[in-house]
Design a protein around this motif. Structure first.
Motif, short mmCIF file in Angstrom:
data_model
loop_
_atom_site.label_atom_id
_atom_site.label_comp_id
_atom_site.label_asym_id
_atom_site.label_seq_id
_atom_site.Cartn_x
_atom_site.Cartn_y
_atom_site.Cartn_z
N GLU A 558 0.83 -1.20 0.00
CA GLU A 558 0.00 0.00 0.00
C GLU A 558 0.87 1.26 0.00
N GLU A 559 0.62 2.17 -0.95
CA GLU A 559 1.43 3.38 -1.11
C GLU A 559 0.97 4.52 -0.21
N ASP A 560 -0.30 4.54 0.15
CA ASP A 560 -0.82 5.58 1.04
C ASP A 560 -0.39 5.25 2.47
N ALA A 561 0.53 6.02 3.01
CA ALA A 561 1.12 5.71 4.32
C ALA A 561 0.09 5.73 5.43
N CYS A 562 -0.85 6.67 5.41
CA CYS A 562 -1.87 6.74 6.47
C CYS A 562 -2.80 5.54 6.40
N LYS A 563 -3.18 5.19 5.19
CA LYS A 563 -4.05 4.02 5.00
C LYS A 563 -3.34 2.75 5.45
N GLN A 564 -2.06 2.64 5.08
CA GLN A 564 -1.27 1.47 5.46
C GLN A 564 -1.14 1.37 6.99
N ALA A 565 -0.88 2.51 7.64
CA ALA A 565 -0.72 2.51 9.10
C ALA A 565 -2.03 2.10 9.78
N SER A 566 -3.17 2.52 9.21
CA SER A 566 -4.47 2.12 9.75
C SER A 566 -4.66 0.62 9.60
N PHE A 567 -4.29 0.08 8.45
CA PHE A 567 -4.40 -1.36 8.21
C PHE A 567 -3.56 -2.14 9.24
N ILE A 568 -2.35 -1.61 9.48
CA ILE A 568 -1.45 -2.28 10.43
C ILE A 568 -2.07 -2.28 11.83
N SER A 569 -2.66 -1.16 12.22
CA SER A 569 -3.31 -1.10 13.54
C SER A 569 -4.49 -2.07 13.62
N LEU A 570 -5.23 -2.17 12.52
CA LEU A 570 -6.40 -3.05 12.48
C LEU A 570 -5.99 -4.52 12.61
N ILE A 571 -4.96 -4.93 11.87
CA ILE A 571 -4.57 -6.35 11.94
C ILE A 571 -3.80 -6.65 13.23
N THR A 572 -3.16 -5.61 13.80
CA THR A 572 -2.51 -5.80 15.11
C THR A 572 -3.55 -6.12 16.17
#
Length: 593
Positions: A558-572
């Motif tokens: 994912e190139e959108d850093a904010c979107k990617q960080a949200s995804f990481i928090s969600l799967i964490t």
């Protein structure tokens, strides 16, 4: 934190009362038709009869009041009077973010913590654990962990079978084999040896041999049985040499039992047995007689347990046989007296074979009738069914004997080890440990995913599969998340700050968030219903929701850093909740699979 269902109910209350309807009619449930809605309220259906209106008319009134609520993205009335609800993604994300920062992910602990005794295990000393002991250990351990997670002071007791004819049988068989031992020398005056005159392997062979002898319908068999009964009587009356042998039996057996239970990741707080209850039996019998509850029937002492309104007949509970001997019921009642004296529990949970139901109904009723426990003390009998082989009968060894539990564990670990070797994704130095971690998942999840009361077939090939509704499949989903998080850490560094979870912008993203929201409700239900299988089903649903989300989103790419960080928090958060559920079931996940 309040459950999201409770928050929806709170949002609905002003609408109900504002329209003149009692809030007691509000009922909100998770929808079983996610294509139509996420939650559903059938309060209009419940209120229609009381207010003599059409359900759809009431539903329309309520929806009109709620149409501007910021909690909902959609709220509709549908025939014949249901209210369909979809949550606003921003509201849902806010709730999930609060969960992520909460120590127990939104679960509300018990407001009035109880002391709870969980009686499970029930192994007999001098005998190896076999597959028949698996369900009590696995179910009881999970229930103990769930109770603790809810905030209750929970005490797990193995309640060993360590006091009865089996001891006399072992003593007399040992006498026949080694008559020269000092325990059988009536003139011996010294201290008895500290070291046992047998190993665990010898002990486990002594008992079945002695048991077979006592069952022989011969003069020799009858004589041996009488000797064993006499030895049991002497032991129970404090005969010092036999007490010394009993101590050896206990020490050797307990070391082996603890090793095998440790392999199952089953841990007891108390290693008490029937022997610990014996000092309380005389007082119990006297008390039952003095209160006029116990009376003689055909030479035995019994207590009536039948109650008005019983759907079936309950025979009296025998507390003393005609020969003066006590029974399991006597021992169990004496154990309750001991527990009341030491712990004063508000709740008892017995995890035992369901064929013992009559016995425990009798014991519980006598305990309350005699005032041993308070009338409002919860006494729960969780009777479990049988674990069978795919051939339909109990698990057997190749030669037809009862399969030892450690053999079943060894066989499953071996099969898992082969699968790991085939996949070649686990470092060689981790293979054995990984096989042991994964190997427990088929055993425990295969058992716990079934309702405890039901019999089930343990199919090794199906339960060790990394696909489908299995323990290894859920472990695989957790390992997949771990792998993504490791790659993200490599890209962003170990100190990357956890970002908020964003409002969902796709169906799979929202479905994963909705599943996460159910955690607290599921744990509460599993506790209230003593039902670990509810957690298994939730884990399977959550793992599926994660998998759907994973397949639709390229998280690391994912190139959108904010979107990617949200995804990481969600799967964490997904991983943390899956890990928590695994721990409540007595399992864990490996680093690689």
């Amino acid at each position: 934190m309040k459950k999201i269902v409770d928050l929806i109910i709170e949002e609905l209350k002003p609408a109900f009362t504002g329209c003149g309807y009692d809030e007691k009619f509000i009922r909100v449930t998770l929808s079983n038709r996610p294509d139509l809605c996420e939650y559903q309220c059938n309060g209009a259906m419940a209120a229609a009869k009381a207010y003599k209106k059409k359900p759809i008319d009431i539903a329309n009134e309520l929806v009109e009041q709620l149409k501007d609520s910021s909690m909902f993205s959609e709220i509709n009335a549908v025939m014949p009077g249901f209210i369909n609800i979809r949550l606003n993604p921003e509201y849902l994300a806010g709730y999930v973010n609060r969960m992520a920062s909460d120590e127990k992910y939104g679960l509300e602990e018990a407001k009035d913590p109880e002391t709870i005794i969980v009686d499970y295990g029930g192994a007999n000393v001098a005998k190896p654990l076999h597959v028949g002991h698996l369900r009590a250990a696995v179910i009881g351990e999970s229930i103990k962990r769930i109770c603790r997670y809810m905030g209750h002071k929970t005490i797990g007791d193995v309640h060993l079978g360590d006091w009865g004819l089996q001891m006399g049988l072992i003593i007399e068989e040992l006498h026949d084999r080694q008559p020269e031992l000092v325990y059988f020398d009536e003139t011996f005056q010294g201290e008895y040896p500290e070291e046992a005159p047998f190993t665990i392997s010898e002990l486990e062979e002594i008992y079945p041999t002695a048991s077979a002898k006592a069952k022989e319908k011969t003069e020799a068999g009858e004589a041996f049985k009488e000797r064993a009964q006499e030895a049991t009587f002497k032991l129970q009356n404090g005969y010092k040499p036999y007490r010394a042998i009993w101590n050896h039996i206990m020490n050797v057996s307990l070391a082996d039992l603890k090793k095998n239970y440790d392999n199952l990741k089953v841990y007891f707080d108390l290693w008490k047995g029937e022997s610990d209850a014996q000092p309380y039996i005389p007082g119990l019998i006297n008390d039952l007689i003095e209160k006029g509850l116990a009376y003689e029937s055909e030479g035995a002492l019994v207590v009536d347990v039948a109650q008005e309104g019983d759907a079936k007949e309950y025979p009296p509970c025998i507390v003393r046989k005609s020969d003066g001997a006590s029974l399991y019921a006597t021992s169990d009642l004496a154990t309750i007296i001991e527990r009341e004296k030491e712990y004063q529990p508000e709740r008892y949970i017995y995890v035992v074979d369901k064929r013992q139901e009559l016995h425990f109904v009798q014991v519980f009723r006598v305990a309350k009738k005699a005032g041993i426990v308070k009338e409002d003390t919860q006494m729960i009998f969780l009777g479990f069914g049988t674990m069978n082989s795919k051939e339909g009968g109990p698990f057997k060894t190749r030669d037809g004997g009862v399969m030892r539990l450690e053999q079943l564990i060894r066989d499953i670990n071996g099969e898992v080890y082969k699968k790991i070797q085939e996949k070649q994704k686990v470092p060689e130095n981790e293979m054995e440990c990984t096989a042991e971690i994964i190997g427990l998942a088929p055993l425990k999840y295969g058992d716990l995913s079934n309702q405890a009361t039901k019999d089930y077939v343990f199919a090794v090939e199906r339960f060790i599969s990394f696909e489908g509704n299995t323990g290894p499949h859920i472990q695989y989903m957790i390992v997949r998340i771990k792998s993504i998080l490791e790659k993200y850490e490599e890209l962003k560094g170990k100190d990357a700050e956890r970002q908020p979870i964003r409002p969902a912008q796709s169906v799979s993203e929202k479905e994963l968030q909705l599943e996460l929201c159910r955690f607290g409700e599921i744990i509460e239900t599993a506790f209230a219903e003593t039902a670990p299988h509810k957690i298994c089903q939730y884990m399977a649903d959550l793992a599926d929701a994660f998998n759907n989300f994973y397949l639709e989103n390229k998280i690391i790419a994912e190139e959108d850093a904010c979107k990617q960080a949200s995804f990481i928090s969600l799967i964490t958060l997904t991983k943390e909740i899956l890990d928590t559920c695994m721990d409540l079931l007595g399992m864990e996940s490996p680093e690689h699979m």
